[in-house]
Design a protein around this motif. Structure first.
Motif, PDB file in Angstrom:
ATOM      1  N   VAL A   1      54.392   9.968  41.340  1.00 11.67           N
ATOM      2  CA  VAL A   1      55.671   9.583  40.801  1.00 11.67           C
ATOM      3  C   VAL A   1      56.444   8.506  41.453  1.00 11.67           C
ATOM      4  O   VAL A   1      56.991   7.559  40.882  1.00 11.67           O
ATOM      5  CB  VAL A   1      56.505  10.833  40.767  1.00 11.67           C
ATOM      6  N   ASP A   2      56.254   8.322  42.914  1.00 10.54           N
ATOM      7  CA  ASP A   2      56.865   7.211  43.462  1.00 10.54           C
ATOM      8  C   ASP A   2      56.149   5.902  42.854  1.00 10.54           C
ATOM      9  O   ASP A   2      57.024   5.099  42.882  1.00 10.54           O
ATOM     10  CB  ASP A   2      56.289   7.394  45.060  1.00 10.54           C
ATOM     11  N   ARG A   3      54.806   5.889  42.807  1.00  8.29           N
ATOM     12  CA  ARG A   3      54.361   4.623  42.229  1.00  8.29           C
ATOM     13  C   ARG A   3      54.872   4.572  40.876  1.00  8.29           C
ATOM     14  O   ARG A   3      54.994   3.289  40.609  1.00  8.29           O
ATOM     15  CB  ARG A   3      52.742   4.900  42.265  1.00  8.29           C
ATOM     16  N   THR A   4      55.011   5.408  40.031  1.00  7.86           N
ATOM     17  CA  THR A   4      55.398   5.238  38.669  1.00  7.86           C
ATOM     18  C   THR A   4      56.773   4.528  38.720  1.00  7.86           C
ATOM     19  O   THR A   4      57.188   3.789  37.893  1.00  7.86           O
ATOM     20  CB  THR A   4      55.376   6.634  37.951  1.00  7.86           C
TER      21      THR A   4
ATOM     22  N   ARG B   1      53.756  13.756  44.261  1.00  5.69           N
ATOM     23  CA  ARG B   1      54.860  12.937  44.803  1.00  5.69           C
ATOM     24  C   ARG B   1      54.594  11.394  44.977  1.00  5.69           C
ATOM     25  O   ARG B   1      55.289  10.709  44.341  1.00  5.69           O
ATOM     26  CB  ARG B   1      55.319  13.474  46.172  1.00  5.69           C
ATOM     27  N   VAL B   2      53.213  11.075  45.368  1.00  5.41           N
ATOM     28  CA  VAL B   2      52.807   9.782  45.516  1.00  5.41           C
ATOM     29  C   VAL B   2      52.797   9.137  44.037  1.00  5.41           C
ATOM     30  O   VAL B   2      53.256   7.789  43.881  1.00  5.41           O
ATOM     31  CB  VAL B   2      51.544   9.592  46.068  1.00  5.41           C
TER      32      VAL B   2
ATOM     33  N   ARG C   1      48.421  19.768  49.045  1.00  6.33           N
ATOM     34  CA  ARG C   1      47.964  18.453  48.565  1.00  6.33           C
ATOM     35  C   ARG C   1      48.209  17.971  47.158  1.00  6.33           C
ATOM     36  O   ARG C   1      48.499  16.747  47.106  1.00  6.33           O
ATOM     37  CB  ARG C   1      46.278  18.729  48.571  1.00  6.33           C
ATOM     38  N   LEU C   2      48.292  19.054  46.359  1.00  8.66           N
ATOM     39  CA  LEU C   2      48.798  18.695  44.971  1.00  8.66           C
ATOM     40  C   LEU C   2      50.109  18.109  44.978  1.00  8.66           C
ATOM     41  O   LEU C   2      50.558  17.169  44.444  1.00  8.66           O
ATOM     42  CB  LEU C   2      48.718  20.039  44.212  1.00  8.66           C
ATOM     43  N   ALA C   3      51.190  18.947  45.890  1.00  8.51           N
ATOM     44  CA  ALA C   3      52.524  18.401  46.173  1.00  8.51           C
ATOM     45  C   ALA C   3      52.616  16.985  46.638  1.00  8.51           C
ATOM     46  O   ALA C   3      53.345  16.045  45.834  1.00  8.51           O
ATOM     47  CB  ALA C   3      53.409  19.241  46.632  1.00  8.51           C
TER      48      ALA C   3
END
Length: 159
Positions: free
Chosen positions: A28-31, A25-26, A19-21
């Motif tokens: 970082v993708d948004r950023t 990841r989401v 869940r944390l990964a």
């Protein structure tokens, strides 16, 4: 989280890591979306940036080992990043099976602000542990490193 009987379910460490990964990841993708980068592309570019800063030009295989990504996936990412003008791929003269990677000037222009954005995000993500400089964050990094360094082929208890 509850079982069908309504009994609270205690999450396993594996479930929490997964869940944390995914959550990170989401994030970082948004950023990185304004820079047209995915998390995986960022990992490859940032790792390549760090390795080049140390004076080395890694092969795709070396970069795969460094990042923990599958070699085939690194090859696919590298081709995409090359098509985007962010990296160069060249055959190794000493080992024609190996492909060496290097950032282009454009790649450096993209990865530098990405590094800053991800650093700011990491500050926010680690706020519940007191921030990046807190001893709890350092302990978290040590624990994660120990888990990552553990071999996957642990002996079975019944042997």
């Amino acid at each position: 989280m509850f079982l069908m009987s309504g009994t609270p379910m205690v999450p396993t460490p594996g479930y929490l890591v997964w869940r944390l990964a995914n959550k990170w990841r989401v994030a970082v993708d948004r950023t990185l979306a304004p820079l047209n980068l995915t998390h995986a592309q960022y990992v490859l570019l940032a790792s390549l940036y760090g390795i080049e800063s140390a004076g080395r030009r890694p092969s795709q295989r070396e970069l795969a080992d460094h990042t923990g990504l599958e070699a085939l996936y690194v090859s696919k990412l590298a081709r995409t990043l090359e098509a985007d003008g962010l990296i160069e791929r060249t055959r190794d003269l000493a080992d024609t099976r190996a492909v060496r990677l290097a950032l282009t000037d454009q790649g450096r222009e993209v990865v530098r602000p990405a590094l800053g954005l991800v650093q700011e995000l990491l500050d926010r993500l680690l706020t519940p542990l007191g921030g990046q400089d807190d001893p709890r964050a350092a302990a978290f990094v040590r624990d994660l490193t120990a888990l990552l360094d553990a071999p996957l082929d642990l002996p079975r208890k019944d042997s």
